[in-house]
Write a protein that holds these residues in place. Sequence first.
Motif, PDB file in Angstrom:
ATOM      1  N   ARG A  64       0.788  -1.005  -0.039  1.00  0.00           N
ATOM      2  CA  ARG A  64      -0.200  -0.103   0.087  1.00  0.00           C
ATOM      3  C   ARG A  64       0.817   1.318  -0.017  1.00  0.00           C
ATOM      4  O   ARG A  64       0.334   2.303  -0.227  1.00  0.00           O
ATOM      5  N   PHE A  65       2.143   1.172   0.059  1.00  0.00           N
ATOM      6  CA  PHE A  65       3.101   2.333   0.450  1.00  0.00           C
ATOM      7  C   PHE A  65       3.846   2.300  -1.006  1.00  0.00           C
ATOM      8  O   PHE A  65       4.104   1.130  -1.576  1.00  0.00           O
ATOM      9  N   SER A  66       4.026   3.477  -1.487  1.00  0.00           N
ATOM     10  CA  SER A  66       4.833   3.628  -2.689  1.00  0.00           C
ATOM     11  C   SER A  66       5.615   4.893  -2.368  1.00  0.00           C
ATOM     12  O   SER A  66       5.192   5.953  -1.889  1.00  0.00           O
ATOM     13  N   ALA A  67       7.055   4.884  -2.913  1.00  0.00           N
ATOM     14  CA  ALA A  67       7.609   5.995  -2.807  1.00  0.00           C
ATOM     15  C   ALA A  67       8.298   6.477  -4.179  1.00  0.00           C
ATOM     16  O   ALA A  67       8.743   5.457  -4.845  1.00  0.00           O
ATOM     17  N   GLU A  68       8.576   7.400  -4.574  1.00  0.00           N
ATOM     18  CA  GLU A  68       9.341   7.909  -5.669  1.00  0.00           C
ATOM     19  C   GLU A  68      10.228   9.303  -5.656  1.00  0.00           C
ATOM     20  O   GLU A  68       9.722  10.032  -4.296  1.00  0.00           O
ATOM     21  N   ARG A  69      10.990   9.259  -6.468  1.00  0.00           N
ATOM     22  CA  ARG A  69      11.879  10.358  -6.120  1.00  0.00           C
ATOM     23  C   ARG A  69      12.383  10.820  -7.771  1.00  0.00           C
ATOM     24  O   ARG A  69      13.443  10.511  -8.128  1.00  0.00           O
ATOM     25  N   PRO A  70      11.380  11.359  -8.675  1.00  0.00           N
ATOM     26  CA  PRO A  70      11.577  11.460 -10.056  1.00  0.00           C
ATOM     27  C   PRO A  70      12.733  12.759  -9.969  1.00  0.00           C
ATOM     28  O   PRO A  70      12.867  13.671  -9.223  1.00  0.00           O
ATOM     29  N   LYS A  71      13.550  12.255 -11.003  1.00  0.00           N
ATOM     30  CA  LYS A  71      14.742  13.582 -11.325  1.00  0.00           C
ATOM     31  C   LYS A  71      15.768  13.705 -10.171  1.00  0.00           C
ATOM     32  O   LYS A  71      16.569  14.415  -9.874  1.00  0.00           O
ATOM     33  N   GLY A  72      15.786  12.530  -9.019  1.00  0.00           N
ATOM     34  CA  GLY A  72      16.494  12.774  -7.913  1.00  0.00           C
ATOM     35  C   GLY A  72      16.503  13.991  -6.885  1.00  0.00           C
ATOM     36  O   GLY A  72      17.331  14.206  -6.298  1.00  0.00           O
ATOM     37  N   SER A  73      15.456  14.638  -7.388  1.00  0.00           N
ATOM     38  CA  SER A  73      15.413  15.970  -6.547  1.00  0.00           C
ATOM     39  C   SER A  73      14.433  15.715  -5.277  1.00  0.00           C
ATOM     40  O   SER A  73      14.642  14.962  -4.373  1.00  0.00           O
ATOM     41  N   PHE A  74      13.177  16.029  -5.388  1.00  0.00           N
ATOM     42  CA  PHE A  74      12.170  16.027  -4.288  1.00  0.00           C
ATOM     43  C   PHE A  74      11.552  14.224  -4.293  1.00  0.00           C
ATOM     44  O   PHE A  74      11.635  13.776  -5.151  1.00  0.00           O
ATOM     45  N   SER A  75      10.862  14.095  -3.255  1.00  0.00           N
ATOM     46  CA  SER A  75      10.470  12.695  -3.274  1.00  0.00           C
ATOM     47  C   SER A  75       9.050  12.620  -2.613  1.00  0.00           C
ATOM     48  O   SER A  75       8.590  13.611  -1.970  1.00  0.00           O
ATOM     49  N   THR A  76       8.177  11.879  -3.179  1.00  0.00           N
ATOM     50  CA  THR A  76       6.769  11.581  -2.292  1.00  0.00           C
ATOM     51  C   THR A  76       6.615  10.087  -2.000  1.00  0.00           C
ATOM     52  O   THR A  76       7.178   9.162  -2.480  1.00  0.00           O
ATOM     53  N   LEU A  77       6.040   9.998  -0.874  1.00  0.00           N
ATOM     54  CA  LEU A  77       5.582   8.977  -0.203  1.00  0.00           C
ATOM     55  C   LEU A  77       3.883   8.888  -0.215  1.00  0.00           C
ATOM     56  O   LEU A  77       3.349   9.712   0.318  1.00  0.00           O
ATOM     57  N   GLU A  78       3.518   7.757  -0.843  1.00  0.00           N
ATOM     58  CA  GLU A  78       2.006   7.697  -0.873  1.00  0.00           C
ATOM     59  C   GLU A  78       1.525   6.254  -0.243  1.00  0.00           C
ATOM     60  O   GLU A  78       2.385   5.362  -0.126  1.00  0.00           O
ATOM     61  N   ILE A  79       0.463   6.531   0.450  1.00  0.00           N
ATOM     62  CA  ILE A  79      -0.173   5.594   1.182  1.00  0.00           C
ATOM     63  C   ILE A  79      -1.627   5.176   0.568  1.00  0.00           C
ATOM     64  O   ILE A  79      -2.425   6.025   0.778  1.00  0.00           O
ATOM     65  N   GLN A  80      -1.764   4.200   0.048  1.00  0.00           N
ATOM     66  CA  GLN A  80      -3.084   3.909  -0.384  1.00  0.00           C
ATOM     67  C   GLN A  80      -3.952   3.246   0.698  1.00  0.00           C
ATOM     68  O   GLN A  80      -3.520   2.459   1.427  1.00  0.00           O
ATOM     69  N   ARG A  81      -5.182   3.362   0.584  1.00  0.00           N
ATOM     70  CA  ARG A  81      -6.037   2.539   1.509  1.00  0.00           C
ATOM     71  C   ARG A  81      -5.804   2.711   2.948  1.00  0.00           C
ATOM     72  O   ARG A  81      -5.385   1.671   3.597  1.00  0.00           O
ATOM     73  N   THR A  82      -5.497   3.924   3.461  1.00  0.00           N
ATOM     74  CA  THR A  82      -5.075   4.050   4.630  1.00  0.00           C
ATOM     75  C   THR A  82      -5.925   3.385   5.922  1.00  0.00           C
ATOM     76  O   THR A  82      -6.924   3.092   5.795  1.00  0.00           O
ATOM     77  N   GLU A  83      -4.962   2.715   6.763  1.00  0.00           N
ATOM     78  CA  GLU A  83      -5.407   1.952   7.905  1.00  0.00           C
ATOM     79  C   GLU A  83      -5.262   2.662   9.157  1.00  0.00           C
ATOM     80  O   GLU A  83      -4.183   3.676   9.317  1.00  0.00           O
ATOM     81  N   GLN A  84      -6.071   2.508  10.527  1.00  0.00           N
ATOM     82  CA  GLN A  84      -5.400   3.282  11.548  1.00  0.00           C
ATOM     83  C   GLN A  84      -4.071   3.114  12.136  1.00  0.00           C
ATOM     84  O   GLN A  84      -3.382   3.840  12.595  1.00  0.00           O
ATOM     85  N   GLY A  85      -3.632   1.875  11.528  1.00  0.00           N
ATOM     86  CA  GLY A  85      -2.162   1.663  12.110  1.00  0.00           C
ATOM     87  C   GLY A  85      -1.285   2.437  11.456  1.00  0.00           C
ATOM     88  O   GLY A  85      -0.003   2.228  11.586  1.00  0.00           O
ATOM     89  N   ASP A  86      -1.655   3.077  10.440  1.00  0.00           N
ATOM     90  CA  ASP A  86      -0.771   3.951   9.477  1.00  0.00           C
ATOM     91  C   ASP A  86      -0.434   5.241  10.085  1.00  0.00           C
ATOM     92  O   ASP A  86       0.450   6.012   9.946  1.00  0.00           O
ATOM     93  N   SER A  87      -1.258   5.423  11.277  1.00  0.00           N
ATOM     94  CA  SER A  87      -1.186   6.878  12.073  1.00  0.00           C
ATOM     95  C   SER A  87       0.508   6.804  12.647  1.00  0.00           C
ATOM     96  O   SER A  87       0.820   5.891  13.360  1.00  0.00           O
ATOM     97  N   ALA A  88       0.975   7.966  12.466  1.00  0.00           N
ATOM     98  CA  ALA A  88       2.383   7.988  12.597  1.00  0.00           C
ATOM     99  C   ALA A  88       3.056   9.313  12.236  1.00  0.00           C
ATOM    100  O   ALA A  88       2.465  10.110  11.696  1.00  0.00           O
ATOM    101  N   MET A  89       4.204   9.577  12.704  1.00  0.00           N
ATOM    102  CA  MET A  89       4.902  10.520  12.133  1.00  0.00           C
ATOM    103  C   MET A  89       5.991  10.029  10.928  1.00  0.00           C
ATOM    104  O   MET A  89       6.494   9.017  11.306  1.00  0.00           O
ATOM    105  N   TYR A  90       5.912  10.613   9.772  1.00  0.00           N
ATOM    106  CA  TYR A  90       6.689  10.112   8.609  1.00  0.00           C
ATOM    107  C   TYR A  90       7.836  11.225   8.748  1.00  0.00           C
ATOM    108  O   TYR A  90       7.573  12.128   8.199  1.00  0.00           O
ATOM    109  N   LEU A  91       9.014  10.509   8.487  1.00  0.00           N
ATOM    110  CA  LEU A  91      10.054  11.521   8.566  1.00  0.00           C
ATOM    111  C   LEU A  91      10.977  11.345   7.270  1.00  0.00           C
ATOM    112  O   LEU A  91      10.924  10.211   6.877  1.00  0.00           O
TER     113      LEU A  91
END
Lengths: 117, 112
Positions: A64-91
């Motif tokens: 359910r998690f996917s991360a990308e870093r196009p062009k080697g600059s910024f990055s994105t972290l996507e969480i699909q179909r979130t669950e309560q257990g996903d509650s956290a700080m993402y660093l």
Amino acid sequence: DTGVSQDPRHKITKRGQNVTFRCDPISEHNRLYWYRQTLGQGPEFLTYFQNEAQLEKSRLLSDRFSAERPKGSFSTLEIQRTEQGDSAMYLCASSSPSSFRGIGGYTFGSGTRLTVV
Amino acid sequence: LAKTTQPISMDSYEGQEVNITCSHNNIATNDYITWYQQFPSQGPRFIIQGYKTKVTNEVASLFIPADRKSSTLSLPRVSLSDTAVYYCLVGDPNTGGFKTIFGAGTRLFVKA
């Protein structure tokens, strides 16, 4: 350079929704990391990029998690179909190849706090 | 990956020197020892890193004995603003050290 920036700082979402977080690393850092931190625990490694290549993924990073870093600059972290257990700080953290020779280590952002209700 | 053991919490008073010891019995030859500080709602902040003997910077000293199975972070003359969680990490980032286990850290409470 103001360091590692993460957006948003806080995100509240309903269970089952998709969320995406963004990380802008220090510009000259070619390495980027995502960690997850729950209350009272230290950060847990999720994934690592060197430039645009995702070189390592933790078993914590379910399909359910996917991360990308196009062009080697910024990055994105996507969480699909979130669950309560996903509650956290993402660093997000970044570093350069010289960071671990007594110079600076990782530079962390302030994180995105996700609450799934 | 080498695991670390730290005290869960410590109390101190302003102006005192604080020493936090970390055990890392399985440290590998290429591993470095790194300490981070974390305040609530912020990411960890790098404090100091070393390989052996003693390292000092403007905020702390790191003492590493010859066998490298432990290390001690020394904070001179702490203030209230040093109340935070301190993490000891061991790893070689060039071979996966970024996966180093942070552990729960040591919660330092500095009192007036």
